[in-house]
Design a protein around this motif. Sequence first.
Motif, mmCIF file in Angstrom:
data_model
loop_
_atom_site.group_PDB
_atom_site.id
_atom_site.type_symbol
_atom_site.label_atom_id
_atom_site.label_comp_id
_atom_site.label_asym_id
_atom_site.label_seq_id
_atom_site.Cartn_x
_atom_site.Cartn_y
_atom_site.Cartn_z
ATOM 1 N N PRO A 134 21.160 -15.299 -15.243
ATOM 2 C CA PRO A 134 22.444 -15.612 -15.854
ATOM 3 C C PRO A 134 22.575 -17.107 -16.140
ATOM 4 C CG PRO A 134 22.730 -15.097 -13.535
ATOM 5 C CD PRO A 134 21.290 -14.835 -13.873
ATOM 6 N N ASN A 135 23.402 -17.434 -17.097
ATOM 7 C CA ASN A 135 23.679 -18.836 -17.413
ATOM 8 C C ASN A 135 24.305 -19.506 -16.192
ATOM 9 O OD1 ASN A 135 22.876 -18.255 -20.005
ATOM 10 N ND2 ASN A 135 24.944 -17.875 -20.719
ATOM 11 N N ALA A 136 24.165 -20.825 -16.119
ATOM 12 C CA ALA A 136 24.707 -21.572 -14.982
ATOM 13 C C ALA A 136 26.199 -21.345 -14.826
ATOM 14 C CB ALA A 136 24.403 -23.051 -15.143
ATOM 15 N N ILE A 137 26.911 -21.204 -15.945
ATOM 16 C CA ILE A 137 28.357 -21.002 -15.880
ATOM 17 C C ILE A 137 28.707 -19.580 -15.422
ATOM 18 C CG2 ILE A 137 28.692 -20.320 -18.273
ATOM 19 C CD1 ILE A 137 31.189 -22.250 -18.163
ATOM 20 N N LEU A 138 27.772 -18.657 -15.572
ATOM 21 C CA LEU A 138 27.969 -17.270 -15.159
ATOM 22 C C LEU A 138 27.345 -17.100 -13.775
ATOM 23 C CD1 LEU A 138 29.180 -14.638 -16.235
ATOM 24 C CD2 LEU A 138 26.973 -14.088 -17.198
ATOM 25 N N GLU A 139 27.924 -17.783 -12.820
ATOM 26 C CA GLU A 139 27.376 -17.829 -11.471
ATOM 27 C C GLU A 139 27.860 -16.648 -10.643
ATOM 28 O OE1 GLU A 139 27.534 -20.849 -7.697
ATOM 29 O OE2 GLU A 139 27.686 -21.681 -9.708
ATOM 30 N N PRO A 140 26.921 -15.901 -10.044
ATOM 31 C CA PRO A 140 27.323 -14.751 -9.233
ATOM 32 C C PRO A 140 28.104 -15.162 -7.985
ATOM 33 C CG PRO A 140 24.920 -14.931 -9.344
ATOM 34 C CD PRO A 140 25.494 -16.076 -10.099
ATOM 35 N N ASP A 141 28.839 -14.207 -7.445
ATOM 36 C CA ASP A 141 29.588 -14.371 -6.190
ATOM 37 C C ASP A 141 30.679 -15.431 -6.253
ATOM 38 O OD1 ASP A 141 28.264 -12.364 -4.716
ATOM 39 O OD2 ASP A 141 26.583 -13.713 -4.386
ATOM 40 N N THR A 142 31.192 -15.711 -7.444
ATOM 41 C CA THR A 142 32.330 -16.611 -7.598
ATOM 42 C C THR A 142 33.323 -15.973 -8.549
ATOM 43 O OG1 THR A 142 31.333 -17.784 -9.461
ATOM 44 C CG2 THR A 142 30.923 -18.706 -7.286
ATOM 45 N N ILE A 143 34.569 -16.378 -8.454
ATOM 46 C CA ILE A 143 35.577 -15.905 -9.398
ATOM 47 C C ILE A 143 35.358 -16.652 -10.712
ATOM 48 C CG2 ILE A 143 38.037 -15.728 -9.916
ATOM 49 C CD1 ILE A 143 37.253 -13.954 -7.590
ATOM 50 N N ILE A 144 35.213 -15.899 -11.787
ATOM 51 C CA ILE A 144 34.933 -16.459 -13.114
ATOM 52 C C ILE A 144 36.046 -16.005 -14.039
ATOM 53 C CG2 ILE A 144 33.278 -16.535 -15.019
ATOM 54 C CD1 ILE A 144 31.122 -15.703 -12.938
ATOM 55 N N SER A 145 36.406 -16.865 -14.985
ATOM 56 C CA SER A 145 37.445 -16.525 -15.968
ATOM 57 C C SER A 145 36.887 -16.615 -17.375
ATOM 58 C CB SER A 145 38.637 -17.477 -15.848
ATOM 59 O OG SER A 145 39.278 -17.307 -14.613
ATOM 60 N N GLY A 146 37.375 -15.736 -18.235
ATOM 61 C CA GLY A 146 37.023 -15.791 -19.648
ATOM 62 C C GLY A 146 36.498 -14.471 -20.161
ATOM 63 N N GLU A 147 37.036 -14.036 -21.288
ATOM 64 C CA GLU A 147 36.618 -12.752 -21.870
ATOM 65 C C GLU A 147 35.152 -12.757 -22.272
ATOM 66 O OE1 GLU A 147 38.079 -9.871 -21.884
ATOM 67 O OE2 GLU A 147 40.090 -10.507 -21.332
ATOM 68 N N GLN A 148 34.677 -13.845 -22.895
ATOM 69 C CA GLN A 148 33.277 -13.889 -23.326
ATOM 70 C C GLN A 148 32.333 -13.818 -22.131
ATOM 71 O OE1 GLN A 148 32.115 -13.496 -26.359
ATOM 72 N NE2 GLN A 148 30.044 -13.502 -25.536
ATOM 73 N N LEU A 149 32.659 -14.551 -21.067
ATOM 74 C CA LEU A 149 31.833 -14.488 -19.863
ATOM 75 C C LEU A 149 31.890 -13.105 -19.233
ATOM 76 C CD1 LEU A 149 32.602 -17.984 -18.307
ATOM 77 C CD2 LEU A 149 30.499 -17.246 -19.456
ATOM 78 N N TYR A 150 33.064 -12.474 -19.278
ATOM 79 C CA TYR A 150 33.176 -11.111 -18.763
ATOM 80 C C TYR A 150 32.260 -10.179 -19.553
ATOM 81 C CZ TYR A 150 35.184 -6.642 -17.364
ATOM 82 O OH TYR A 150 35.343 -5.368 -16.893
ATOM 83 N N ASN A 151 32.273 -10.300 -20.875
ATOM 84 C CA ASN A 151 31.413 -9.462 -21.714
ATOM 85 C C ASN A 151 29.938 -9.672 -21.359
ATOM 86 O OD1 ASN A 151 33.774 -8.692 -22.985
ATOM 87 N ND2 ASN A 151 33.414 -9.918 -24.807
ATOM 88 N N GLU A 152 29.543 -10.931 -21.165
ATOM 89 C CA GLU A 152 28.152 -11.241 -20.807
ATOM 90 C C GLU A 152 27.787 -10.650 -19.453
ATOM 91 O OE1 GLU A 152 27.257 -15.433 -21.116
ATOM 92 O OE2 GLU A 152 28.366 -15.573 -23.008
ATOM 93 N N ALA A 153 28.697 -10.742 -18.491
ATOM 94 C CA ALA A 153 28.423 -10.215 -17.153
ATOM 95 C C ALA A 153 28.352 -8.689 -17.167
ATOM 96 C CB ALA A 153 29.482 -10.698 -16.164
#
Length: 166
Positions: free
Chosen positions: A4-23
């Motif tokens: 995953p991209n550095a910004i798409l880091e597992p085990d953390t709360i992430i925000s953003g629709e595009q990142l959600y789609n990628e995950a």
Amino acid sequence: MTSPNAILEPDTIISGEQLYNEAVSLILKSAQRELLIFDQDLSRGSFSSLENFHCLQNFLSANIASELTIILQDAGYFQQKCPRLISLLQIYGHKMRVHVTNSSARHAKDCFILADGAHYIKRIHIDQARFKYALNDRRNVETLNNRFMELTDAIGDTVTLRPLGL
């Protein structure tokens, strides 16, 4: 599987629709045997995209024992806006099931995907693009799997494909 991209880091709360789609795509790609999906209607997470169609098609065709179970609160979006997923249900109906909850589960506002009892993504609330995902996290997947089993008790209907008559 790509990392995953550095910004798409597992085990953390992430925000953003595009990142959600990628995950979501990342979790779908990680599945080999079993995918369990609980969602309000599949309108978020790019389920109608060509990329996720290919992920699910590859999942269903690569392993004779693979199984996909989807539980929705409302099947309208799935039936009207996801023709590729409908085609998968037509082809792989023996290993893909789509259910709709009864009124007892309408209060649930989160959604999640479980892959092979090891990987997950959980959207905290349907109206907010905040989520957490992890790979190889059996402890949290087990908790979500128990929740999924509770939701199976709240199934009110099954989506079937019937020819339309005039």
